[in-house]
Design a protein around this motif. Structure first.
Motif, PDB file in Angstrom:
ATOM      1  N   ILE A  33      46.819  32.591  51.896  1.00 32.78           N
ATOM      2  CA  ILE A  33      46.937  31.290  51.247  1.00 32.78           C
ATOM      3  C   ILE A  33      45.563  30.921  50.695  1.00 32.78           C
ATOM      4  O   ILE A  33      44.547  31.114  51.355  1.00 32.78           O
ATOM      5  N   ALA A  34      45.568  30.361  49.505  1.00 29.67           N
ATOM      6  CA  ALA A  34      44.304  29.952  48.896  1.00 29.67           C
ATOM      7  C   ALA A  34      44.428  28.581  48.260  1.00 29.67           C
ATOM      8  O   ALA A  34      45.524  28.132  47.914  1.00 29.67           O
ATOM      9  N   TRP A  35      43.298  27.932  48.146  1.00 26.50           N
ATOM     10  CA  TRP A  35      43.190  26.701  47.364  1.00 26.50           C
ATOM     11  C   TRP A  35      42.360  27.016  46.129  1.00 26.50           C
ATOM     12  O   TRP A  35      41.301  27.629  46.213  1.00 26.50           O
ATOM     13  N   TYR A  36      42.864  26.593  44.994  1.00 22.07           N
ATOM     14  CA  TYR A  36      42.156  26.683  43.731  1.00 22.07           C
ATOM     15  C   TYR A  36      42.003  25.270  43.174  1.00 22.07           C
ATOM     16  O   TYR A  36      42.694  24.350  43.603  1.00 22.07           O
ATOM     17  N   ARG A  37      41.124  25.126  42.204  1.00 23.13           N
ATOM     18  CA  ARG A  37      41.001  23.835  41.544  1.00 23.13           C
ATOM     19  C   ARG A  37      40.714  24.042  40.056  1.00 23.13           C
ATOM     20  O   ARG A  37      40.175  25.075  39.655  1.00 23.13           O
ATOM     21  N   GLN A  38      41.106  23.050  39.306  1.00 26.19           N
ATOM     22  CA  GLN A  38      40.877  23.103  37.861  1.00 26.19           C
ATOM     23  C   GLN A  38      40.430  21.742  37.368  1.00 26.19           C
ATOM     24  O   GLN A  38      41.168  20.754  37.483  1.00 26.19           O
ATOM     25  N   ALA A  39      39.213  21.709  36.854  1.00 28.85           N
ATOM     26  CA  ALA A  39      38.671  20.494  36.264  1.00 28.85           C
ATOM     27  C   ALA A  39      39.022  20.463  34.781  1.00 28.85           C
ATOM     28  O   ALA A  39      39.282  21.525  34.185  1.00 28.85           O
ATOM     29  N   PRO A  40      39.049  19.300  34.166  1.00 30.90           N
ATOM     30  CA  PRO A  40      39.385  19.201  32.737  1.00 30.90           C
ATOM     31  C   PRO A  40      38.497  20.091  31.884  1.00 30.90           C
ATOM     32  O   PRO A  40      37.271  20.067  32.020  1.00 30.90           O
ATOM     33  N   GLY A  41      39.111  20.902  31.045  1.00 30.50           N
ATOM     34  CA  GLY A  41      38.368  21.763  30.135  1.00 30.50           C
ATOM     35  C   GLY A  41      37.769  22.992  30.772  1.00 30.50           C
ATOM     36  O   GLY A  41      37.013  23.726  30.117  1.00 30.50           O
ATOM     37  N   LYS A  42      38.094  23.241  32.035  1.00 31.53           N
ATOM     38  CA  LYS A  42      37.522  24.399  32.727  1.00 31.53           C
ATOM     39  C   LYS A  42      38.615  25.326  33.235  1.00 31.53           C
ATOM     40  O   LYS A  42      39.784  24.944  33.340  1.00 31.53           O
ATOM     41  N   GLU A  43      38.208  26.551  33.553  1.00 33.63           N
ATOM     42  CA  GLU A  43      39.127  27.515  34.121  1.00 33.63           C
ATOM     43  C   GLU A  43      39.472  27.134  35.562  1.00 33.63           C
ATOM     44  O   GLU A  43      38.694  26.489  36.260  1.00 33.63           O
ATOM     45  N   THR A  93      35.594  16.956  41.519  1.00 33.09           N
ATOM     46  CA  THR A  93      36.733  16.338  40.843  1.00 33.09           C
ATOM     47  C   THR A  93      37.539  17.388  40.100  1.00 33.09           C
ATOM     48  O   THR A  93      36.999  18.136  39.272  1.00 33.09           O
ATOM     49  N   ALA A  94      38.823  17.469  40.421  1.00 37.83           N
ATOM     50  CA  ALA A  94      39.699  18.481  39.816  1.00 37.83           C
ATOM     51  C   ALA A  94      41.111  18.285  40.339  1.00 37.83           C
ATOM     52  O   ALA A  94      41.337  17.509  41.281  1.00 37.83           O
ATOM     53  N   VAL A  95      42.044  19.005  39.751  1.00 40.31           N
ATOM     54  CA  VAL A  95      43.373  19.149  40.331  1.00 40.31           C
ATOM     55  C   VAL A  95      43.312  20.350  41.267  1.00 40.31           C
ATOM     56  O   VAL A  95      42.873  21.424  40.857  1.00 40.31           O
ATOM     57  N   TYR A  96      43.728  20.146  42.499  1.00 41.94           N
ATOM     58  CA  TYR A  96      43.685  21.200  43.508  1.00 41.94           C
ATOM     59  C   TYR A  96      45.080  21.777  43.709  1.00 41.94           C
ATOM     60  O   TYR A  96      46.056  21.037  43.875  1.00 41.94           O
ATOM     61  N   TYR A  97      45.139  23.106  43.714  1.00 41.01           N
ATOM     62  CA  TYR A  97      46.394  23.823  43.867  1.00 41.01           C
ATOM     63  C   TYR A  97      46.338  24.723  45.098  1.00 41.01           C
ATOM     64  O   TYR A  97      45.304  25.350  45.362  1.00 41.01           O
TER      65      TYR A  97
END
Length: 128
Positions: A33-43, A93-97
């Motif tokens: 299991i992993a957590w990733y994150r994506q900030a606006p305009g970034k990978e 700050t990001a959306v975390y998945y």
């Protein structure tokens, strides 16, 4: 397999948040299991990951940017994976998945391609 992430919110610099990811099927308890994150305009980037290997606690891996501040933990009975985030910074700050996959290597733990199952994401906003 469905993953449900929750726990995001708006906090200030230095605050803490705890994200939680619940899997719909018990078989995911054996997955990495992993957590990733994506900030606006970034990978989308790797944050932390865990797999059940190498002992009762398993193996965890963290991105350098969060090492020492974030902790990933799992409850095999409840089929949940949490991400405790301390000393939050605006750059967090990001959306975390959350994501699940069957990788069995440390290098694979950090690869996005190792995870075929993804949750919907939860927003974390850290104000300065």
């Amino acid at each position: 397999v469905q993953l449900q992430a929750s726990g995001g919110g708006l906090v200030q610099t230095g605050d803490s948040l705890r994200l939680s990811c619940v899997a719909s099927e018990p078989t995911v308890s054996n997955h990495a299991i992993a957590w990733y994150r994506q900030a606006p305009g970034k990978e989308r980037e790797f944050v932390a990951g865990h797999m059940w290997s190498g002992g009762s606690r398993g193996i965890s891996s963290y991105a350098d940017s969060v090492k020492g501040r974030f902790t990933i933990s799992r409850d095999k009975v409840k089929n949940t994976v949490d991400l405790q985030m301390n000393s939050l910074k605006p750059e967090d700050t990001a959306v975390y998945y959350c994501a699940a996959g069957l990788t069995g290597t440390i290098s694979g733990l950090r690869l996005r391609s190792s995870y075929p199952y993804w949750g919907q994401g939860t927003q974390v906003t850290v104000s300065s």
